[in-house]
Scaffold this active site. Structure first.
Site, PDB file in Angstrom:
ATOM      1  NE  ARG A  13      40.355   7.638  20.773  1.00  0.00           N
ATOM      2  CZ  ARG A  13      41.543   7.655  21.387  1.00  0.00           C
ATOM      3  NH1 ARG A  13      42.239   6.543  21.497  1.00  0.00           N
ATOM      4  NH2 ARG A  13      42.018   8.792  21.853  1.00  0.00           N
ATOM      5  CB  SER A  15      43.390  11.031  18.183  1.00  0.00           C
ATOM      6  OG  SER A  15      43.658   9.642  17.995  1.00  0.00           O
ATOM      7  CE  LYS A  83      48.759   2.478  25.749  1.00  0.00           C
ATOM      8  NZ  LYS A  83      49.991   3.033  26.346  1.00  0.00           N
ATOM      9  CG  ASP A  84      43.700   2.638  24.591  1.00  0.00           C
ATOM     10  OD1 ASP A  84      44.423   2.706  25.605  1.00  0.00           O
ATOM     11  OD2 ASP A  84      43.864   3.348  23.586  1.00  0.00           O
ATOM     12  CB  THR A 125      53.686   9.870  32.107  1.00  0.00           C
ATOM     13  OG1 THR A 125      52.837   8.731  31.873  1.00  0.00           O
ATOM     14  CG2 THR A 125      54.331   9.736  33.476  1.00  0.00           C
ATOM     15  CB  SER A 127      50.735   5.797  32.204  1.00  0.00           C
ATOM     16  OG  SER A 127      51.010   4.456  32.582  1.00  0.00           O
ATOM     17  NE  ARG A 129      52.217   0.711  31.217  1.00  0.00           N
ATOM     18  CZ  ARG A 129      53.191   1.240  30.458  1.00  0.00           C
ATOM     19  NH1 ARG A 129      54.449   0.895  30.643  1.00  0.00           N
ATOM     20  NH2 ARG A 129      52.894   2.134  29.515  1.00  0.00           N
ATOM     21  NE  ARG A 130      53.758   5.021  28.976  1.00  0.00           N
ATOM     22  CZ  ARG A 130      52.979   5.424  27.986  1.00  0.00           C
ATOM     23  NH1 ARG A 130      52.255   6.545  28.100  1.00  0.00           N
ATOM     24  NH2 ARG A 130      52.877   4.728  26.873  1.00  0.00           N
ATOM     25  NE  ARG A 147      43.076  12.425  29.366  1.00  0.00           N
ATOM     26  CZ  ARG A 147      41.857  12.508  28.788  1.00  0.00           C
ATOM     27  NH1 ARG A 147      40.923  13.261  29.347  1.00  0.00           N
ATOM     28  NH2 ARG A 147      41.597  11.869  27.668  1.00  0.00           N
ATOM     29  N   GLY A 148      45.983  14.349  26.524  1.00  0.00           N
ATOM     30  CA  GLY A 148      46.015  14.926  25.181  1.00  0.00           C
ATOM     31  C   GLY A 148      46.822  14.068  24.236  1.00  0.00           C
ATOM     32  CG  ASN A 149      47.151  15.457  20.212  1.00  0.00           C
ATOM     33  OD1 ASN A 149      48.138  16.083  20.618  1.00  0.00           O
ATOM     34  ND2 ASN A 149      46.210  16.018  19.476  1.00  0.00           N
ATOM     35  CB  THR A 152      48.655  18.015  23.430  1.00  0.00           C
ATOM     36  OG1 THR A 152      47.684  18.324  22.423  1.00  0.00           O
ATOM     37  CG2 THR A 152      48.387  18.821  24.686  1.00  0.00           C
ATOM     38  NE  ARG A 153      49.414  12.335  26.050  1.00  0.00           N
ATOM     39  CZ  ARG A 153      49.122  11.427  26.983  1.00  0.00           C
ATOM     40  NH1 ARG A 153      50.089  10.802  27.618  1.00  0.00           N
ATOM     41  NH2 ARG A 153      47.868  11.110  27.250  1.00  0.00           N
ATOM     42  CB  CYS A 240      43.365   0.165  30.451  1.00  0.00           C
ATOM     43  SG  CYS A 240      42.339  -1.021  29.577  1.00  0.00           S
TER      44      CYS A 240
HETATM   45  N1  PBG Z   1      45.339   5.760  25.116  1.00  0.00           N
HETATM   46  C1  PBG Z   1      46.728   5.991  24.981  1.00  0.00           C
HETATM   47  C2  PBG Z   1      47.342   5.102  23.977  1.00  0.00           C
HETATM   48  N2  PBG Z   1      46.764   3.954  23.538  1.00  0.00           N
HETATM   49  C3  PBG Z   1      47.671   3.344  22.659  1.00  0.00           C
HETATM   50  C4  PBG Z   1      48.788   4.153  22.551  1.00  0.00           C
HETATM   51  C5  PBG Z   1      50.010   3.884  21.756  1.00  0.00           C
HETATM   52  C6  PBG Z   1      49.820   2.934  20.600  1.00  0.00           C
HETATM   53  C7  PBG Z   1      49.815   1.467  20.990  1.00  0.00           C
HETATM   54  O1  PBG Z   1      49.999   1.084  22.171  1.00  0.00           O
HETATM   55  O2  PBG Z   1      49.671   0.682  20.061  1.00  0.00           O
HETATM   56  C8  PBG Z   1      48.569   5.275  23.335  1.00  0.00           C
HETATM   57  C9  PBG Z   1      49.470   6.448  23.468  1.00  0.00           C
HETATM   58  C10 PBG Z   1      50.639   6.196  24.398  1.00  0.00           C
HETATM   59  O3  PBG Z   1      50.565   5.315  25.281  1.00  0.00           O
HETATM   60  O4  PBG Z   1      51.641   6.910  24.213  1.00  0.00           O
END
Ligand code: PBG
Length: 306
Positions: A13, A15, A83-84, A125, A127, A129-130, A147-149, A152-153, A240
Protein backbone atom coordinates in the site's frame (compact mmCIF):
# COMPACT_ATOMS: atom_id res chain seq x y z
CA UNK A 1 27.85 -15.71 -18.13
CA UNK A 2 26.05 -15.73 -14.76
CA UNK A 3 22.67 -14.01 -15.06
CA UNK A 4 21.63 -11.87 -12.08
CA UNK A 5 18.00 -12.67 -11.25
CA UNK A 6 15.63 -9.65 -11.44
CA UNK A 7 14.63 -8.14 -8.09
CA UNK A 8 11.56 -9.64 -6.43
CA UNK A 9 8.58 -7.29 -6.73
CA UNK A 10 7.10 -6.43 -3.31
CA UNK A 11 3.57 -5.01 -3.47
CA UNK A 12 2.78 -2.42 -0.83
CA UNK A 13 0.00 0.00 0.00
CA UNK A 14 1.17 3.54 -0.53
CA UNK A 15 0.74 4.84 3.05
CA UNK A 16 3.90 5.75 4.96
CA UNK A 17 3.18 2.99 7.49
CA UNK A 18 2.68 0.38 4.77
CA UNK A 19 5.80 1.36 2.83
CA UNK A 20 7.81 1.49 6.06
CA UNK A 21 6.61 -1.99 7.06
CA UNK A 22 7.28 -3.34 3.58
CA UNK A 23 10.73 -1.79 3.65
CA UNK A 24 11.49 -3.53 6.95
CA UNK A 25 10.54 -6.89 5.44
CA UNK A 26 12.46 -6.20 2.22
CA UNK A 27 15.60 -5.34 4.20
CA UNK A 28 15.21 -8.50 6.32
CA UNK A 29 14.88 -10.66 3.20
CA UNK A 30 17.86 -9.06 1.48
CA UNK A 31 19.98 -9.34 4.61
CA UNK A 32 19.12 -13.00 5.17
CA UNK A 33 19.13 -14.24 1.57
CA UNK A 34 20.87 -11.64 -0.61
CA UNK A 35 17.67 -11.31 -2.65
CA UNK A 36 17.16 -7.87 -4.22
CA UNK A 37 13.66 -6.41 -3.74
CA UNK A 38 11.81 -3.75 -5.74
CA UNK A 39 8.80 -2.00 -4.12
CA UNK A 40 5.61 -1.68 -6.18
CA UNK A 41 2.94 0.72 -4.88
CA UNK A 42 -0.67 -0.55 -4.93
CA UNK A 43 -3.78 1.46 -4.05
CA UNK A 44 -6.42 -0.49 -2.14
CA UNK A 45 -10.10 0.30 -1.63
CA UNK A 46 -9.47 0.99 2.03
CA UNK A 47 -6.97 3.69 1.09
CA UNK A 48 -9.37 5.63 -1.15
CA UNK A 49 -12.83 5.11 0.34
CA UNK A 50 -14.18 7.80 2.65
CA UNK A 51 -16.73 5.34 4.04
CA UNK A 52 -16.74 4.27 7.64
CA UNK A 53 -14.75 1.04 7.45
CA UNK A 54 -16.78 -0.47 10.28
CA UNK A 55 -19.81 -0.26 8.02
CA UNK A 56 -17.91 -2.03 5.24
CA UNK A 57 -17.22 -4.83 7.65
CA UNK A 58 -13.62 -3.59 7.69
CA UNK A 59 -12.72 -7.00 6.31
CA UNK A 60 -10.09 -7.01 3.59
CA UNK A 61 -10.52 -3.44 2.36
CA UNK A 62 -6.75 -3.02 2.65
CA UNK A 63 -5.94 -6.46 1.31
CA UNK A 64 -7.85 -7.51 -1.81
CA UNK A 65 -6.10 -5.21 -4.32
CA UNK A 66 -2.71 -6.56 -3.21
CA UNK A 67 -3.97 -10.10 -3.56
CA UNK A 68 -5.29 -9.35 -7.04
CA UNK A 69 -1.82 -8.15 -8.07
CA UNK A 70 -0.30 -11.36 -6.67
CA UNK A 71 -2.71 -13.50 -8.65
CA UNK A 72 -2.19 -11.44 -11.81
CA UNK A 73 1.56 -11.92 -11.44
CA UNK A 74 2.25 -8.18 -11.24
CA UNK A 75 3.95 -8.59 -7.86
CA UNK A 76 5.77 -11.57 -6.33
CA UNK A 77 4.89 -11.03 -2.67
CA UNK A 78 3.02 -8.60 -0.45
CA UNK A 79 3.31 -7.36 3.14
CA UNK A 80 0.14 -6.77 5.13
CA UNK A 81 -0.52 -5.78 8.70
CA UNK A 82 -1.77 -9.11 9.98
CA UNK A 83 -4.66 -7.55 11.84
CA UNK A 84 -6.04 -6.31 8.51
CA UNK A 85 -6.07 -9.78 6.95
CA UNK A 86 -9.46 -11.54 6.88
CA UNK A 87 -9.38 -14.67 9.01
CA UNK A 88 -11.06 -16.63 6.22
CA UNK A 89 -8.23 -18.18 4.17
CA UNK A 90 -7.91 -17.36 0.47
CA UNK A 91 -6.78 -20.59 -1.27
CA UNK A 92 -5.00 -18.61 -4.01
CA UNK A 93 -2.43 -17.19 -1.57
CA UNK A 94 -0.45 -18.28 1.48
CA UNK A 95 1.08 -16.42 4.42
CA UNK A 96 4.63 -17.60 3.85
CA UNK A 97 6.01 -15.76 6.87
CA UNK A 98 5.00 -13.90 10.01
CA UNK A 99 8.16 -12.12 11.19
CA UNK A 100 8.82 -11.41 14.90
CA UNK A 101 6.02 -9.25 16.34
CA UNK A 102 6.44 -5.65 17.39
CA UNK A 103 4.63 -4.22 20.43
CA UNK A 104 1.03 -5.48 20.13
CA UNK A 105 -0.50 -2.90 22.47
CA UNK A 106 -2.59 0.19 21.81
CA UNK A 107 -1.16 3.63 22.52
CA UNK A 108 -2.61 7.04 23.36
CA UNK A 109 -1.17 10.20 21.80
CA UNK A 110 -2.35 13.32 23.58
CA UNK A 111 -1.79 15.94 26.24
CA UNK A 112 -2.29 13.50 29.11
CA UNK A 113 -2.93 9.89 29.98
CA UNK A 114 -6.50 8.67 29.62
CA UNK A 115 -7.16 8.88 33.37
CA UNK A 116 -6.01 12.52 33.44
CA UNK A 117 -8.14 13.81 30.55
CA UNK A 118 -10.91 16.16 31.72
CA UNK A 119 -14.54 14.98 31.55
CA UNK A 120 -15.96 15.44 28.05
CA UNK A 121 -12.54 15.42 26.40
CA UNK A 122 -12.63 14.27 22.77
CA UNK A 123 -10.71 11.10 21.91
CA UNK A 124 -10.35 10.01 18.29
CA UNK A 125 -10.54 6.42 17.12
CA UNK A 126 -12.55 4.59 14.48
CA UNK A 127 -12.10 1.17 16.05
CA UNK A 128 -15.18 -0.35 17.78
CA UNK A 129 -12.77 -2.51 19.75
CA UNK A 130 -10.94 0.54 21.11
CA UNK A 131 -14.12 2.59 21.67
CA UNK A 132 -15.82 -0.22 23.60
CA UNK A 133 -12.86 -0.71 25.95
CA UNK A 134 -12.18 3.02 26.32
CA UNK A 135 -15.82 3.54 27.32
CA UNK A 136 -15.36 0.92 30.05
CA UNK A 137 -12.40 2.91 31.35
CA UNK A 138 -13.75 6.45 30.80
CA UNK A 139 -17.46 6.53 29.95
CA UNK A 140 -17.44 10.31 30.50
CA UNK A 141 -15.28 11.09 27.46
CA UNK A 142 -16.48 11.76 23.90
CA UNK A 143 -15.25 9.24 21.31
CA UNK A 144 -14.96 10.68 17.83
CA UNK A 145 -14.65 8.54 14.68
CA UNK A 146 -11.52 9.32 12.69
CA UNK A 147 -9.79 7.86 9.64
CA UNK A 148 -6.57 8.51 7.80
CA UNK A 149 -2.93 7.82 8.47
CA UNK A 150 -1.07 8.39 11.72
CA UNK A 151 0.00 11.87 10.66
CA UNK A 152 -3.59 12.93 9.96
CA UNK A 153 -4.80 11.49 13.24
CA UNK A 154 -2.05 13.00 15.38
CA UNK A 155 -2.59 16.29 13.53
CA UNK A 156 -6.06 16.49 15.07
CA UNK A 157 -4.47 16.50 18.52
CA UNK A 158 -1.86 19.07 17.55
CA UNK A 159 -4.59 21.35 16.16
CA UNK A 160 -6.64 20.98 19.34
CA UNK A 161 -9.59 19.45 17.47
CA UNK A 162 -9.15 16.38 19.68
CA UNK A 163 -7.49 15.91 23.05
CA UNK A 164 -6.16 12.44 22.24
CA UNK A 165 -6.10 9.73 19.61
CA UNK A 166 -5.54 5.99 20.04
CA UNK A 167 -3.35 4.05 17.61
CA UNK A 168 -1.28 0.90 17.58
CA UNK A 169 2.07 1.25 19.36
CA UNK A 170 3.68 -0.86 16.64
CA UNK A 171 2.68 1.57 13.93
CA UNK A 172 3.99 4.57 15.86
CA UNK A 173 7.26 2.78 16.63
CA UNK A 174 7.80 1.79 13.01
CA UNK A 175 7.20 5.41 12.01
CA UNK A 176 9.74 6.60 14.58
CA UNK A 177 7.03 8.47 16.53
CA UNK A 178 7.13 6.51 19.80
CA UNK A 179 8.27 9.70 21.61
CA UNK A 180 4.78 11.14 21.04
CA UNK A 181 3.12 8.33 22.99
CA UNK A 182 1.60 9.56 26.26
CA UNK A 183 0.43 6.12 27.38
CA UNK A 184 0.66 2.51 26.28
CA UNK A 185 -2.36 0.53 27.46
CA UNK A 186 -1.58 -2.72 29.24
CA UNK A 187 -3.45 -5.67 27.75
CA UNK A 188 -5.40 -6.00 31.02
CA UNK A 189 -7.06 -2.63 30.34
CA UNK A 190 -7.15 -2.70 26.54
CA UNK A 191 -6.97 -6.01 24.69
CA UNK A 192 -5.29 -5.50 21.28
CA UNK A 193 -6.77 -6.51 17.96
CA UNK A 194 -5.97 -10.13 17.12
CA UNK A 195 -2.61 -10.12 15.37
CA UNK A 196 -1.90 -6.46 16.11
CA UNK A 197 1.80 -5.65 15.82
CA UNK A 198 2.48 -8.58 13.51
CA UNK A 199 3.11 -8.51 9.76
CA UNK A 200 2.05 -11.09 7.18
CA UNK A 201 4.24 -11.85 4.17
CA UNK A 202 2.03 -13.31 1.47
CA UNK A 203 2.63 -14.85 -1.96
CA UNK A 204 0.78 -17.06 -4.46
CA UNK A 205 0.08 -20.53 -3.06
CA UNK A 206 1.38 -22.12 -6.26
CA UNK A 207 4.81 -20.49 -5.96
CA UNK A 208 6.56 -23.10 -3.83
CA UNK A 209 9.89 -21.44 -4.62
CA UNK A 210 8.77 -18.14 -3.11
CA UNK A 211 7.09 -19.84 -0.13
CA UNK A 212 10.39 -21.54 0.61
CA UNK A 213 12.47 -18.39 0.17
CA UNK A 214 10.13 -16.19 2.26
CA UNK A 215 9.83 -18.77 5.07
CA UNK A 216 13.25 -17.61 6.27
CA UNK A 217 11.42 -14.59 7.70
CA UNK A 218 8.96 -16.64 9.74
CA UNK A 219 8.99 -16.56 13.54
CA UNK A 220 7.19 -19.70 14.79
CA UNK A 221 6.45 -18.25 18.24
CA UNK A 222 4.82 -15.17 16.76
CA UNK A 223 2.91 -17.35 14.29
CA UNK A 224 1.56 -19.56 17.09
CA UNK A 225 0.50 -16.58 19.21
CA UNK A 226 -1.33 -14.71 16.45
CA UNK A 227 -2.86 -17.93 15.09
CA UNK A 228 -4.54 -18.51 18.45
CA UNK A 229 -5.78 -14.89 18.55
CA UNK A 230 -7.16 -15.03 15.02
CA UNK A 231 -8.79 -18.39 15.67
CA UNK A 232 -10.92 -16.66 18.31
CA UNK A 233 -11.95 -13.97 15.82
CA UNK A 234 -12.71 -16.56 13.17
CA UNK A 235 -14.74 -18.78 15.50
CA UNK A 236 -16.75 -15.76 16.67
CA UNK A 237 -17.39 -15.12 12.98
CA UNK A 238 -16.30 -11.54 13.59
CA UNK A 239 -14.58 -9.29 11.06
CA UNK A 240 -11.56 -7.06 11.66
CA UNK A 241 -13.92 -4.24 12.73
CA UNK A 242 -15.75 -6.16 15.45
CA UNK A 243 -15.36 -5.14 19.14
CA UNK A 244 -13.17 -8.18 19.76
CA UNK A 245 -9.76 -8.16 21.40
CA UNK A 246 -7.41 -11.07 21.87
CA UNK A 247 -3.85 -11.56 23.03
CA UNK A 248 -1.60 -14.59 23.47
CA UNK A 249 1.06 -14.32 26.15
CA UNK A 250 3.87 -16.54 24.90
CA UNK A 251 5.39 -18.82 27.51
CA UNK A 252 7.44 -21.00 25.21
CA UNK A 253 5.60 -24.29 24.81
CA UNK A 254 2.47 -22.79 26.37
CA UNK A 255 0.27 -19.89 25.37
CA UNK A 256 -1.99 -17.99 27.76
CA UNK A 257 -4.73 -16.67 25.50
CA UNK A 258 -7.08 -13.93 26.66
CA UNK A 259 -9.99 -12.66 24.57
CA UNK A 260 -12.93 -10.32 25.06
CA UNK A 261 -16.03 -9.17 23.26
CA UNK A 262 -17.12 -5.79 24.59
CA UNK A 263 -20.43 -4.01 24.01
CA UNK A 264 -19.58 -0.83 22.07
CA UNK A 265 -21.30 1.26 24.78
CA UNK A 266 -18.85 -0.24 27.25
CA UNK A 267 -21.66 -1.57 29.43
CA UNK A 268 -20.87 -5.26 29.26
CA UNK A 269 -18.10 -7.62 28.24
CA UNK A 270 -17.40 -11.32 27.98
CA UNK A 271 -13.73 -11.76 28.78
CA UNK A 272 -12.03 -15.12 29.27
CA UNK A 273 -8.55 -16.63 29.41
CA UNK A 274 -7.23 -20.10 28.75
CA UNK A 275 -3.86 -21.82 28.61
CA UNK A 276 -2.73 -24.44 26.17
CA UNK A 277 0.02 -25.84 24.01
CA UNK A 278 1.54 -23.41 21.53
CA UNK A 279 1.64 -26.39 19.17
CA UNK A 280 -2.17 -26.31 18.86
CA UNK A 281 -3.04 -22.59 18.65
CA UNK A 282 -6.09 -22.96 16.42
CA UNK A 283 -7.77 -25.40 18.79
CA UNK A 284 -6.94 -23.10 21.71
CA UNK A 285 -8.60 -20.14 20.04
CA UNK A 286 -11.62 -22.06 18.84
CA UNK A 287 -12.24 -23.62 22.26
CA UNK A 288 -12.00 -20.25 23.98
CA UNK A 289 -14.43 -18.70 21.48
CA UNK A 290 -16.92 -21.51 22.16
CA UNK A 291 -16.76 -20.78 25.89
CA UNK A 292 -17.28 -17.07 25.18
CA UNK A 293 -20.27 -17.74 22.95
CA UNK A 294 -21.76 -19.92 25.68
CA UNK A 295 -21.46 -16.88 27.97
CA UNK A 296 -23.30 -14.60 25.55
CA UNK A 297 -20.47 -13.10 23.48
CA UNK A 298 -22.55 -13.26 20.31
CA UNK A 299 -25.10 -10.77 21.62
CA UNK A 300 -22.41 -8.11 22.12
CA UNK A 301 -21.03 -8.00 18.58
CA UNK A 302 -23.78 -6.55 16.49
CA UNK A 303 -24.07 -2.94 17.64
CA UNK A 304 -22.69 0.16 15.84
CA UNK A 305 -19.85 2.10 17.45
CA UNK A 306 -21.04 5.68 16.83
N1 PBG B 1 -5.60 -0.49 9.36
C1 PBG B 1 -5.09 0.11 10.54
C2 PBG B 1 -3.85 -0.55 11.00
N2 PBG B 1 -3.46 -1.79 10.61
C3 PBG B 1 -2.29 -2.10 11.31
C4 PBG B 1 -1.96 -1.02 12.10
C5 PBG B 1 -0.81 -0.92 13.04
C6 PBG B 1 0.35 -1.84 12.72
C7 PBG B 1 0.15 -3.27 13.20
O1 PBG B 1 -0.87 -3.64 13.83
O2 PBG B 1 1.09 -4.03 12.96
C8 PBG B 1 -2.90 -0.03 11.88
C9 PBG B 1 -2.90 1.34 12.47
C10 PBG B 1 -3.41 1.37 13.89
O3 PBG B 1 -4.16 0.46 14.32
O4 PBG B 1 -3.02 2.33 14.58
Amino acid sequence: MSSVPPPLRLGTRRSLLATTQSGLVADMLTELTGTAVEMVGVTTFGDVTKSDLTQLGGTGVFVSALRDKLIEGEIDFAVHSLKDLPTTPDPRVVVAAIPPRDDPRDALVGAAKLADLPPGAKVGTGSPRRIAQLRMLRPDLEYVPIRGNADTRIGKVVSGELQAVVLAAAGLRRLGRQSEIAQIFEVDEMLPAPGQGALAVECRADRADLVELLSVLDDPRTRAAVTAERAVLNALEAGCAAPVGAYSADHGRELILTAAVVAVDGSRAVRKSTAGASSAPTDLGRDLAAEMIAEGAGTLMGERAH
